[in-house]
Design an enzyme around this catalytic site. Sequence first.
Site, PDB file in Angstrom:
ATOM      1  N   CYS A   2       0.855  -1.187   0.000  1.00  0.00           N
ATOM      2  CA  CYS A   2       0.000   0.000   0.000  1.00  0.00           C
ATOM      3  C   CYS A   2       0.884   1.227   0.000  1.00  0.00           C
ATOM      4  O   CYS A   2       2.098   1.121   0.113  1.00  0.00           O
ATOM      5  CB  CYS A   2      -0.877  -0.016   1.232  1.00  0.00           C
ATOM      6  SG  CYS A   2      -1.724  -1.577   1.432  1.00  0.00           S
ATOM      7  N   ARG A  29       1.223   2.236  -6.117  1.00  0.00           N
ATOM      8  CA  ARG A  29       1.421   1.230  -5.075  1.00  0.00           C
ATOM      9  C   ARG A  29       0.131   0.493  -4.710  1.00  0.00           C
ATOM     10  O   ARG A  29       0.158  -0.535  -4.024  1.00  0.00           O
ATOM     11  CB  ARG A  29       1.986   1.874  -3.819  1.00  0.00           C
ATOM     12  CG  ARG A  29       3.324   2.531  -4.036  1.00  0.00           C
ATOM     13  CD  ARG A  29       3.848   3.076  -2.750  1.00  0.00           C
ATOM     14  NE  ARG A  29       4.112   2.010  -1.804  1.00  0.00           N
ATOM     15  CZ  ARG A  29       5.244   1.340  -1.712  1.00  0.00           C
ATOM     16  NH1 ARG A  29       6.234   1.642  -2.513  1.00  0.00           N
ATOM     17  NH2 ARG A  29       5.398   0.391  -0.831  1.00  0.00           N
ATOM     18  N   TRP A  72      -3.856  -1.694  -1.277  1.00  0.00           N
ATOM     19  CA  TRP A  72      -3.899  -2.824  -2.209  1.00  0.00           C
ATOM     20  C   TRP A  72      -4.200  -4.028  -1.334  1.00  0.00           C
ATOM     21  O   TRP A  72      -3.375  -4.467  -0.550  1.00  0.00           O
ATOM     22  CB  TRP A  72      -2.550  -2.962  -2.899  1.00  0.00           C
ATOM     23  CG  TRP A  72      -2.531  -3.976  -4.002  1.00  0.00           C
ATOM     24  CD1 TRP A  72      -2.989  -3.835  -5.276  1.00  0.00           C
ATOM     25  CD2 TRP A  72      -2.002  -5.307  -3.924  1.00  0.00           C
ATOM     26  NE1 TRP A  72      -2.778  -4.989  -5.982  1.00  0.00           N
ATOM     27  CE2 TRP A  72      -2.180  -5.908  -5.178  1.00  0.00           C
ATOM     28  CE3 TRP A  72      -1.410  -6.050  -2.914  1.00  0.00           C
ATOM     29  CZ2 TRP A  72      -1.774  -7.197  -5.457  1.00  0.00           C
ATOM     30  CZ3 TRP A  72      -1.008  -7.351  -3.193  1.00  0.00           C
ATOM     31  CH2 TRP A  72      -1.195  -7.913  -4.457  1.00  0.00           C
ATOM     32  N   ASN A  98       1.238  -0.614   5.824  1.00  0.00           N
ATOM     33  CA  ASN A  98       1.572  -1.350   4.614  1.00  0.00           C
ATOM     34  C   ASN A  98       2.280  -2.620   5.058  1.00  0.00           C
ATOM     35  O   ASN A  98       3.276  -2.537   5.775  1.00  0.00           O
ATOM     36  CB  ASN A  98       2.497  -0.481   3.741  1.00  0.00           C
ATOM     37  CG  ASN A  98       3.086  -1.246   2.572  1.00  0.00           C
ATOM     38  OD1 ASN A  98       2.511  -2.224   2.113  1.00  0.00           O
ATOM     39  ND2 ASN A  98       4.224  -0.806   2.087  1.00  0.00           N
ATOM     40  N   GLY A  99       1.773  -3.777   4.677  1.00  0.00           N
ATOM     41  CA  GLY A  99       2.417  -5.023   5.089  1.00  0.00           C
ATOM     42  C   GLY A  99       1.389  -6.015   5.611  1.00  0.00           C
ATOM     43  O   GLY A  99       0.192  -5.835   5.410  1.00  0.00           O
ATOM     44  N   GLU A 481       8.621 -12.228 -21.799  1.00  0.00           N
ATOM     45  CA  GLU A 481       8.298 -10.824 -21.508  1.00  0.00           C
ATOM     46  C   GLU A 481       7.129 -10.343 -22.384  1.00  0.00           C
ATOM     47  O   GLU A 481       6.239  -9.638 -21.909  1.00  0.00           O
ATOM     48  CB  GLU A 481       9.542  -9.951 -21.716  1.00  0.00           C
ATOM     49  CG  GLU A 481       9.336  -8.460 -21.544  1.00  0.00           C
ATOM     50  CD  GLU A 481       8.885  -8.029 -20.139  1.00  0.00           C
ATOM     51  OE1 GLU A 481       8.840  -8.865 -19.228  1.00  0.00           O
ATOM     52  OE2 GLU A 481       8.559  -6.843 -19.990  1.00  0.00           O
ATOM     53  N   LYS A 485       3.727  -9.050 -20.537  1.00  0.00           N
ATOM     54  CA  LYS A 485       3.178  -7.701 -20.706  1.00  0.00           C
ATOM     55  C   LYS A 485       1.706  -7.764 -21.132  1.00  0.00           C
ATOM     56  O   LYS A 485       0.882  -7.004 -20.651  1.00  0.00           O
ATOM     57  CB  LYS A 485       3.968  -6.922 -21.776  1.00  0.00           C
ATOM     58  CG  LYS A 485       5.263  -6.336 -21.322  1.00  0.00           C
ATOM     59  CD  LYS A 485       5.078  -5.107 -20.459  1.00  0.00           C
ATOM     60  CE  LYS A 485       5.988  -5.020 -19.276  1.00  0.00           C
ATOM     61  NZ  LYS A 485       6.341  -6.089 -18.439  1.00  0.00           N
ATOM     62  N   GLU A 488      -0.459  -8.971 -18.177  1.00  0.00           N
ATOM     63  CA  GLU A 488      -0.547  -7.985 -17.092  1.00  0.00           C
ATOM     64  C   GLU A 488      -1.565  -6.894 -17.375  1.00  0.00           C
ATOM     65  O   GLU A 488      -2.312  -6.504 -16.501  1.00  0.00           O
ATOM     66  CB  GLU A 488       0.813  -7.275 -16.913  1.00  0.00           C
ATOM     67  CG  GLU A 488       1.824  -8.000 -16.097  1.00  0.00           C
ATOM     68  CD  GLU A 488       3.127  -7.214 -16.018  1.00  0.00           C
ATOM     69  OE1 GLU A 488       3.560  -6.913 -14.917  1.00  0.00           O
ATOM     70  OE2 GLU A 488       3.720  -6.885 -17.070  1.00  0.00           O
ATOM     71  N   HIS A 504       6.248 -29.856 -28.724  1.00  0.00           N
ATOM     72  CA  HIS A 504       6.052 -30.774 -27.592  1.00  0.00           C
ATOM     73  C   HIS A 504       4.796 -30.442 -26.804  1.00  0.00           C
ATOM     74  O   HIS A 504       4.694 -30.763 -25.627  1.00  0.00           O
ATOM     75  CB  HIS A 504       7.285 -30.754 -26.684  1.00  0.00           C
ATOM     76  CG  HIS A 504       8.515 -31.232 -27.378  1.00  0.00           C
ATOM     77  ND1 HIS A 504       8.708 -32.543 -27.742  1.00  0.00           N
ATOM     78  CD2 HIS A 504       9.590 -30.553 -27.840  1.00  0.00           C
ATOM     79  CE1 HIS A 504       9.867 -32.661 -28.369  1.00  0.00           C
ATOM     80  NE2 HIS A 504      10.426 -31.460 -28.448  1.00  0.00           N
ATOM     81  N   LYS A 603       2.665  -2.085  -8.225  1.00  0.00           N
ATOM     82  CA  LYS A 603       4.014  -1.817  -8.719  1.00  0.00           C
ATOM     83  C   LYS A 603       5.076  -2.460  -7.847  1.00  0.00           C
ATOM     84  O   LYS A 603       6.022  -3.052  -8.337  1.00  0.00           O
ATOM     85  CB  LYS A 603       4.215  -0.295  -8.745  1.00  0.00           C
ATOM     86  CG  LYS A 603       5.583   0.134  -9.209  1.00  0.00           C
ATOM     87  CD  LYS A 603       5.691  -0.061 -10.690  1.00  0.00           C
ATOM     88  CE  LYS A 603       7.056   0.282 -11.224  1.00  0.00           C
ATOM     89  NZ  LYS A 603       7.294  -0.450 -12.489  1.00  0.00           N
TER      90      LYS A 603
HETATM   91  C1  G6P Z   1       5.574  -6.375  -9.797  1.00  0.00           C
HETATM   92  C2  G6P Z   1       5.468  -5.473 -11.008  1.00  0.00           C
HETATM   93  C3  G6P Z   1       6.366  -5.976 -12.131  1.00  0.00           C
HETATM   94  C4  G6P Z   1       7.794  -6.112 -11.642  1.00  0.00           C
HETATM   95  C5  G6P Z   1       7.871  -7.010 -10.396  1.00  0.00           C
HETATM   96  C6  G6P Z   1       9.247  -6.992  -9.761  1.00  0.00           C
HETATM   97  O1  G6P Z   1       4.985  -7.605 -10.065  1.00  0.00           O
HETATM   98  O2  G6P Z   1       4.128  -5.414 -11.451  1.00  0.00           O
HETATM   99  O3  G6P Z   1       6.333  -5.087 -13.233  1.00  0.00           O
HETATM  100  O4  G6P Z   1       8.591  -6.643 -12.663  1.00  0.00           O
HETATM  101  O5  G6P Z   1       6.947  -6.554  -9.406  1.00  0.00           O
HETATM  102  O6  G6P Z   1       9.486  -5.721  -9.220  1.00  0.00           O
HETATM  103  P1  G6P Z   1      10.904  -5.133  -8.893  1.00  0.00           P
HETATM  104  O7  G6P Z   1      10.645  -3.776  -8.325  1.00  0.00           O
HETATM  105  O8  G6P Z   1      11.535  -6.058  -7.881  1.00  0.00           O
HETATM  106  O9  G6P Z   1      11.696  -5.086 -10.154  1.00  0.00           O
END
Ligand code: G6P
Length: 608
Positions: A2, A29, A72, A98-99, A481, A485, A488, A504, A603
């Site tokens: 959060c 966040r 969050w 937060n936590g 990746e 993306k 996500e 396979h 994030k």
């Molecule tokens: C979250 C974000 C991702 C990111 C990952 C790792 O899942 O949505 O975009 O790659 O965390 O975050 P970091 O800050 O450790 O790179």
Amino acid sequence: MCGIFAYTGSSGKDASKILLDGLVSLEYRGYDSAGIFTPESGSVKTPGAVAELKKKVPKKFNGKSGIAHLRWATHGEPTEVNAHPHSDGSGELWIVHNGIIENFKELKDKLTKKGHTFRSSTDTEVLAHLVEEYLKTEKNFEKAALAALNDVRGTYGIALQYKGEPDKIIAARMGSPIVLGLGDGEHFIASDPSPILPHTKKVVFLEDGDVAIITPDGHTIQKLDSSSVKRETTEIDWSAEEVQKGGYQHFMLKEIMEGPEVIENTLRGRLIAQTGMAKLGGLEAVAEELSQIERIIIVACGSAHIAGLIGEYMIEEFAGIPVEVEHASEFRYRSPVLNQRTALIAISQSGETLDTLEAVREGKRRGALTLGIVNAVGSTIARETDAGVYNHAGPEVSVASTKALISELVALTLLTIFLGRQRGMSEKTAQEIALALKELPNKVQHILGSSKEIEKLATKYASMRDFIFIGRKYNYPVAFEGALKLKEISYIHAEGYGAGEMKHGPIAMIDENFPTFAIVPKDSVYEKNVSNIHEIKARKGPVIALATEGDNEIAKLADDVIYVPQTLEMLSPILNVVPLQLFAYYFAREKGLNPDRPRNLAKSVTVE
Ligand code: G6P
């Protein structure tokens, strides 16, 4: 995961305005629910993000100090009642958190027996009641807060306020980031520096186990056992504007567009092209130890993990050191065998991802040399690793990582040169890599110039519900990746696969409604990739090829082609991720989704 923001000042400024404005920059966040409290006006809470909260806060809501929160959800639905701030039974003590408090059930049972009743299903409310309970015996806000924190197990970053001492706010940190802002006659507490920067550039990062007290005129820090400690003041040079959108519709697009500049920034002052050396100041102190290591383990999450997979290929090919790459959340729970000749490299944009941080701590316990490739200066991983390389990508706000991934790949290339040159990489090879690195910003710029065509392509495929991304060798992780993306931010099914593995299993899914994104640069595995595309076309699967400029043959085979400039094979992922990021961005936008605000994601993941 959060966002926390707290303010106390003496010059008569309206705390509620400062808090509400500050929350906006913390929105990445979390944005399930939001809330604010000031001792003068009480609390307002709502499901939704800051815009909802602003609508709900009455005109006359003010105060000289206060605490605010963006949530969050972890414990309890994102409802108004579960939104922070939470109070004790009397409504005198208010807290944002937060936590996760792991022993909250046990504490809640004890408090319930003592007559406490709870309004929400959150772990946070329990902490407010615990402080209330201690206040009865301690008769002192600070002492009661310390006693309560000593009973708590789990992770927290908190700000706590008491109506009896409205100028004072207590912050504490255990596993979730907390930074103090030191202003003139005003002080701040936040989860990261972004809401503080418009007011002051002077900040203090708390360490785990720190409890800080801020008043308008100063701050003090003590440990949980009440011994006092001093923490360094840091000057942050990221401007507040840097975290704004800069004219783009979304942070994600702005951050993709920053790619060329990011590469320049990560490289700045670190490449000595004449001698083919990488100068990494953050590694100097451990250079000797690094020359002795026999094995590398990379730990990371999300896109940072994908950067690590590409790093593995680079380091093994050019520095000859065995590398393993692991999701931090797996590494930390098994019994990895490490020793002093092992370097554990944590890659993290935020430097706060809890699993990655815990993997670093596990690595340390097991005797490894720990290094960080981190973007956020002063973050916990940056501070807790023995040495490291900062990405210098600037603040990344969009939840889905884009420019940070590029900077991680550039930093990994520099590290490859650094380690390679310690182990007999020739000056010529290093010079070739250095030269190719320097050409990357222009090449990325060139790709960004074709964003309109990528947008058209995304529109064309936007009705598809499934996608597979395939690649080989250096571009095998790039396939992950591309899929990540899309998942996500568009919420569709997408998979990354090794092109050679298609036959396979996954090829069984292919038909005219199941498109394949084939990453097929002119490299050492080009012919193999082309064969795989033939196999897919034979099953009527639509194919979008991501190919090297000048490869006209591929256009005869694939339904659509995106061209990127030629570069060294090891650097091709840095170019290839850019069109995939753009494709995912436009795809989500075409579906009417906000790419900066993917549902269920945050994030910075500071929970386990
Ligand atoms: C979250 C974000 C991702 C990111 C990952 C790792 O899942 O949505 O975009 O790659 O965390 O975050 P970091 O800050 O450790 O790179």
